[in-house]
Design an enzyme around this catalytic site. Structure first.
Site, PDB file in Angstrom:
ATOM      1  N   HIS A  85       0.846  -1.205   0.000  1.00  0.00           N
ATOM      2  CA  HIS A  85       0.000   0.000   0.000  1.00  0.00           C
ATOM      3  C   HIS A  85       0.877   1.250   0.000  1.00  0.00           C
ATOM      4  O   HIS A  85       1.883   1.311   0.699  1.00  0.00           O
ATOM      5  CB  HIS A  85      -1.018   0.006   1.142  1.00  0.00           C
ATOM      6  CG  HIS A  85      -0.469   0.041   2.540  1.00  0.00           C
ATOM      7  ND1 HIS A  85      -0.243   1.213   3.222  1.00  0.00           N
ATOM      8  CD2 HIS A  85      -0.107  -0.951   3.384  1.00  0.00           C
ATOM      9  CE1 HIS A  85       0.211   0.934   4.431  1.00  0.00           C
ATOM     10  NE2 HIS A  85       0.321  -0.370   4.558  1.00  0.00           N
ATOM     11  N   ASP A  87      -0.413   4.304   0.562  1.00  0.00           N
ATOM     12  CA  ASP A  87      -0.940   5.363   1.437  1.00  0.00           C
ATOM     13  C   ASP A  87      -0.279   5.280   2.806  1.00  0.00           C
ATOM     14  O   ASP A  87       0.241   4.233   3.203  1.00  0.00           O
ATOM     15  CB  ASP A  87      -2.460   5.278   1.570  1.00  0.00           C
ATOM     16  CG  ASP A  87      -2.953   4.002   2.261  1.00  0.00           C
ATOM     17  OD1 ASP A  87      -2.352   2.931   2.049  1.00  0.00           O
ATOM     18  OD2 ASP A  87      -3.953   4.078   3.016  1.00  0.00           O
ATOM     19  N   ASP A 118       5.962   1.538   6.877  1.00  0.00           N
ATOM     20  CA  ASP A 118       4.545   1.195   6.675  1.00  0.00           C
ATOM     21  C   ASP A 118       3.931   2.094   5.627  1.00  0.00           C
ATOM     22  O   ASP A 118       3.387   3.114   5.955  1.00  0.00           O
ATOM     23  CB  ASP A 118       3.821   1.318   8.022  1.00  0.00           C
ATOM     24  CG  ASP A 118       2.372   0.866   7.968  1.00  0.00           C
ATOM     25  OD1 ASP A 118       1.976   0.279   6.963  1.00  0.00           O
ATOM     26  OD2 ASP A 118       1.642   1.132   8.941  1.00  0.00           O
ATOM     27  N   GLU A 152      -5.256   1.335   2.285  1.00  0.00           N
ATOM     28  CA  GLU A 152      -5.096   0.320   3.339  1.00  0.00           C
ATOM     29  C   GLU A 152      -5.297   0.925   4.713  1.00  0.00           C
ATOM     30  O   GLU A 152      -5.940   0.340   5.582  1.00  0.00           O
ATOM     31  CB  GLU A 152      -3.720  -0.339   3.241  1.00  0.00           C
ATOM     32  CG  GLU A 152      -3.617  -1.664   4.003  1.00  0.00           C
ATOM     33  CD  GLU A 152      -3.228  -1.521   5.462  1.00  0.00           C
ATOM     34  OE1 GLU A 152      -3.301  -2.501   6.188  1.00  0.00           O
ATOM     35  OE2 GLU A 152      -2.856  -0.414   5.888  1.00  0.00           O
ATOM     36  N   GLU A 153      -4.748   2.114   4.912  1.00  0.00           N
ATOM     37  CA  GLU A 153      -4.812   2.730   6.243  1.00  0.00           C
ATOM     38  C   GLU A 153      -6.205   3.239   6.585  1.00  0.00           C
ATOM     39  O   GLU A 153      -6.446   3.678   7.711  1.00  0.00           O
ATOM     40  CB  GLU A 153      -3.792   3.875   6.350  1.00  0.00           C
ATOM     41  CG  GLU A 153      -2.336   3.450   6.141  1.00  0.00           C
ATOM     42  CD  GLU A 153      -1.761   2.575   7.259  1.00  0.00           C
ATOM     43  OE1 GLU A 153      -2.510   2.200   8.170  1.00  0.00           O
ATOM     44  OE2 GLU A 153      -0.563   2.274   7.209  1.00  0.00           O
ATOM     45  N   ASP A 179       4.475  -6.080   4.959  1.00  0.00           N
ATOM     46  CA  ASP A 179       3.824  -4.950   5.632  1.00  0.00           C
ATOM     47  C   ASP A 179       3.727  -5.274   7.120  1.00  0.00           C
ATOM     48  O   ASP A 179       2.760  -4.929   7.779  1.00  0.00           O
ATOM     49  CB  ASP A 179       2.436  -4.714   5.018  1.00  0.00           C
ATOM     50  CG  ASP A 179       1.795  -3.420   5.499  1.00  0.00           C
ATOM     51  OD1 ASP A 179       2.522  -2.540   5.988  1.00  0.00           O
ATOM     52  OD2 ASP A 179       0.555  -3.299   5.397  1.00  0.00           O
ATOM     53  N   HIS A 426       2.586   4.428  12.602  1.00  0.00           N
ATOM     54  CA  HIS A 426       1.431   5.271  12.956  1.00  0.00           C
ATOM     55  C   HIS A 426       1.790   6.303  14.032  1.00  0.00           C
ATOM     56  O   HIS A 426       0.904   6.951  14.577  1.00  0.00           O
ATOM     57  CB  HIS A 426       0.234   4.438  13.454  1.00  0.00           C
ATOM     58  CG  HIS A 426      -0.294   3.477  12.430  1.00  0.00           C
ATOM     59  ND1 HIS A 426      -1.550   2.929  12.492  1.00  0.00           N
ATOM     60  CD2 HIS A 426       0.256   2.968  11.297  1.00  0.00           C
ATOM     61  CE1 HIS A 426      -1.743   2.125  11.464  1.00  0.00           C
ATOM     62  NE2 HIS A 426      -0.653   2.127  10.730  1.00  0.00           N
TER      63      HIS A 426
HETATM   64  N1  BES Z   1       1.279  -2.498   8.469  1.00  0.00           N
HETATM   65  C1  BES Z   1       0.090  -2.406   9.210  1.00  0.00           C
HETATM   66  C2  BES Z   1      -0.428  -3.716   9.760  1.00  0.00           C
HETATM   67  C3  BES Z   1       0.514  -4.428  10.703  1.00  0.00           C
HETATM   68  C4  BES Z   1       1.024  -3.770  11.791  1.00  0.00           C
HETATM   69  C5  BES Z   1       0.820  -5.735  10.491  1.00  0.00           C
HETATM   70  C6  BES Z   1       1.889  -4.427  12.636  1.00  0.00           C
HETATM   71  C7  BES Z   1       1.642  -6.399  11.341  1.00  0.00           C
HETATM   72  C8  BES Z   1       2.196  -5.740  12.414  1.00  0.00           C
HETATM   73  C9  BES Z   1      -1.002  -1.816   8.346  1.00  0.00           C
HETATM   74  O1  BES Z   1      -0.590  -0.818   7.476  1.00  0.00           O
HETATM   75  C10 BES Z   1      -2.016  -1.186   9.238  1.00  0.00           C
HETATM   76  O2  BES Z   1      -1.708  -0.398  10.067  1.00  0.00           O
HETATM   77  N2  BES Z   1      -3.245  -1.573   9.037  1.00  0.00           N
HETATM   78  C11 BES Z   1      -4.348  -1.004   9.702  1.00  0.00           C
HETATM   79  C12 BES Z   1      -5.536  -1.577   9.017  1.00  0.00           C
HETATM   80  C13 BES Z   1      -6.849  -1.010   9.398  1.00  0.00           C
HETATM   81  C14 BES Z   1      -6.961   0.445   9.124  1.00  0.00           C
HETATM   82  C15 BES Z   1      -7.951  -1.778   8.698  1.00  0.00           C
HETATM   83  C16 BES Z   1      -4.322  -1.358  11.178  1.00  0.00           C
HETATM   84  O3  BES Z   1      -3.933  -2.479  11.555  1.00  0.00           O
HETATM   85  O4  BES Z   1      -4.670  -0.497  11.976  1.00  0.00           O
HETATM   86 ZN    ZN Z   2       0.887  -0.951   6.514  1.00  0.00          ZN
END
Ligand code: BES
Ligand code: ZN
Length: 455
Positions: A85, A87, A118, A152-153, A179, A426
């Site tokens: 992703h 974004d 990320d 994705e975010e 990711d 984040h």
């Molecule tokens: N990269 C992350 C997901 C992640 C974080 C996987 C740590 C493994 C370990 C991804 O970009 C993310 O933050 N996803 C969001 C998705 C949500 C908005 C549906 C999340 O997990 O908050």
């Molecule tokens: Zn991510």
């Protein structure tokens, strides 16, 4: 020259390319960055075209565009779908950054910028691996399809529909996503479980407008206070969620998996050191690894209302709001959970206020089988570069596309991450470890080569 040597000789170029990518503030959730989203998609399209991918296209969606590309000349070889992703999360709070979030800055072997880990850095790992393979061998050992999204975010809201209507062209044998993070620089880690997510907003109102707290305080229920009272009832004092039915479909952890999770070298001390929290919190009958990966949660992401400017202001605010998210485990249905929580919130709401719930987005969790051939390819690739075999862990984060790929295309995903736990995802001062970026490129090259052998 072989691909690994090519990647090694072109490290500087790869890093420059990553910096370029990171300078585009592609923040999907903020509408004022819509043009930047477009720019990021175009930039990716150029990189993919430049390295020799075919049918590179920017597919519009009702939200941010999807970048798709393919190369299908490896006759008889398996097909891999690479997802990433482009974004990123908003950089707030800006004041906490040591360097500008969109001016990538190197400090002590780390590259600091929003999206560094990320997921721009990890997405580019694959683009660079493809480039190295193409430049050194004139093609790839496997057929390749790239699917890079910009939402994705914010819950991949438009991706499912696009995948559903492009099932034939997306057909593949397996998907690969970088990711996620590995346990530490020495210990590569394959993620075999992700949590799902259900995200809602709660709005509470009382009076028509803000009131003088001296004139009306004590007779009109303060919406901020009411919202706090409601939210305080969503967990009991052991950390268990009190919403009726919330745990009904939670897949219980069998003793075997618990024993395995207990072997993950991560405990309360690691948690406290990583986070700086004074003490761990949560369901006492589960370990911190279980609590953060295999148990569902309900979080308050933010709460707002009233006066937070400088100094004092005596006011009885008219409104308050909170953003709540529920991390889910298999087999919890994110839509059903949103309904259960909404109903419970409405039941908790006193007649002195008006409460409204808005649903933002939903995504399923996933568990991926560990004994499939692509896992072997990933495991061997990691071992060759890091010198140790990867461990398998479940993760607490969410990547909604993993469940979608299984449902729509019937394929499993290998989650081969190159982030580190201290990458500040984040959060302020997000970074990518530069050596992890380089090692990621090499691991990805080996993964594609081994994939052709194991499938
Ligand atoms: N990269 C992350 C997901 C992640 C974080 C996987 C740590 C493994 C370990 C991804 O970009 C993310 O933050 N996803 C969001 C998705 C949500 C908005 C549906 C999340 O997990 O908050
Ligand atoms: Zn991510």
């Amino acid at each position: 020259m072989n691909a690994i040597a090519y990647a090694h000789d072109h490290r500087e170029e790869a890093l420059e390319q990553l910096k370029h990518f990171l300078r585009i503030p592609s923040i999907s959730t903020l509408s004022e960055h819509q043009e930047d989203m477009q720019r990021a998609a175009q930039w990716l399209q150029e990189q993919l075209t430049g390295l020799g991918m075919e049918r590179v296209e920017i597919a519009p969606t009702p939200g941010h565009p999807i970048v798709y590309a393919e190369w299908l000349q490896a006759e008889g070889a398996p097909t891999v779908l690479i997802y990433g992703h482009y974004d990123v999360q908003p950089p707030d709070p800006l004041k906490e950054w040591q360097s500008d979030p969109f001016t990538p800055t190197e400090r002590e072997g780390q590259l600091y910028a929003r999206g560094a880990s990320d997921d721009k850095g990890q997405l580019l790992v694959h683009v660079r691996a493809l480039e190295a393979l193409m430049k050194s061998a004139g093609g790839f050992p496997v057929n390749v399809k790239c699917l890079f999204e910009g939402e994705e975010e914010i819950g991949s809201t438009n991706l499912d529909a696009w995948i559903n209507s492009n099932r034939e062209r997306l057909a593949a044998d397996v998907a690969i996503i970088s990711d996620s993070h590995i346990l530490n620089e020495q210990q590569p880690t394959i993620v075999y479980g992700l949590r799902g997510l259900s995200y809602i907003e709660v709005h509470v109102e009382s009076a028509r407008s803000d009131l003088h707290s001296g004139i009306y305080g004590g007779a009109v229920h303060n919406p901020l206070q009411a919202l706090c009272e409601i939210i305080a009832q969503l967990h009991d004092n052991t950390g268990r969620i009190t919403v009726p039915g919330f745990y009904d479909k939670v897949r219980p952890l069998d003793p075997e998996e618990r024993a395995e999770l207990a072997r993950v070298p991560y405990n309360e001390d690691t948690l406290l050191e990583e986070t700086g929290a004074p003490m761990a919190w949560g369901e006492p009958e589960f370990s911190v690894v279980e609590r953060t990966t295999a148990r569902p949660t309900l979080e308050v992401n933010g709460m707002g209302g009233g006066f937070m400017g400088e100094g004092a202001k005596t006011v009885l605010p008219a409104k308050a709001a909170a953003k709540l998210s529920m991390r889910l485990v298999p087999d919890q249905d994110p839509w059903e959970i949103a309904t259960l929580v909404s109903e419970h919130l409405r039941k908790l709401a006193p007649p002195t206020i008006r409460l409204e719930v808005r649903e933002l987005h939903h995504g399923w969790g996933a568990i991926i089988p560990r004994d499939i051939p692509p896992m072997k390819a990933a495991s061997e690739a990691y071992e060759e570069v890091f010198g140790v075999r990867p461990i398998f862990v479940r993760e607490g984060g969410s990547i909604p596309v993993v469940a979608t790929l299984k449902k729509e295309l019937g394929i499993d995903t290998v989650l081969m991450g190159f982030g580190l736990p201290d990458d500040n995802l984040h959060a302020p001062n997000e970074k990518m470890n530069i050596s992890m970026f380089y090692r990621g490129i090499e691991t990805a090259i080996l993964f594609y080569q081994k994939l052709a052998e194991v499938m």
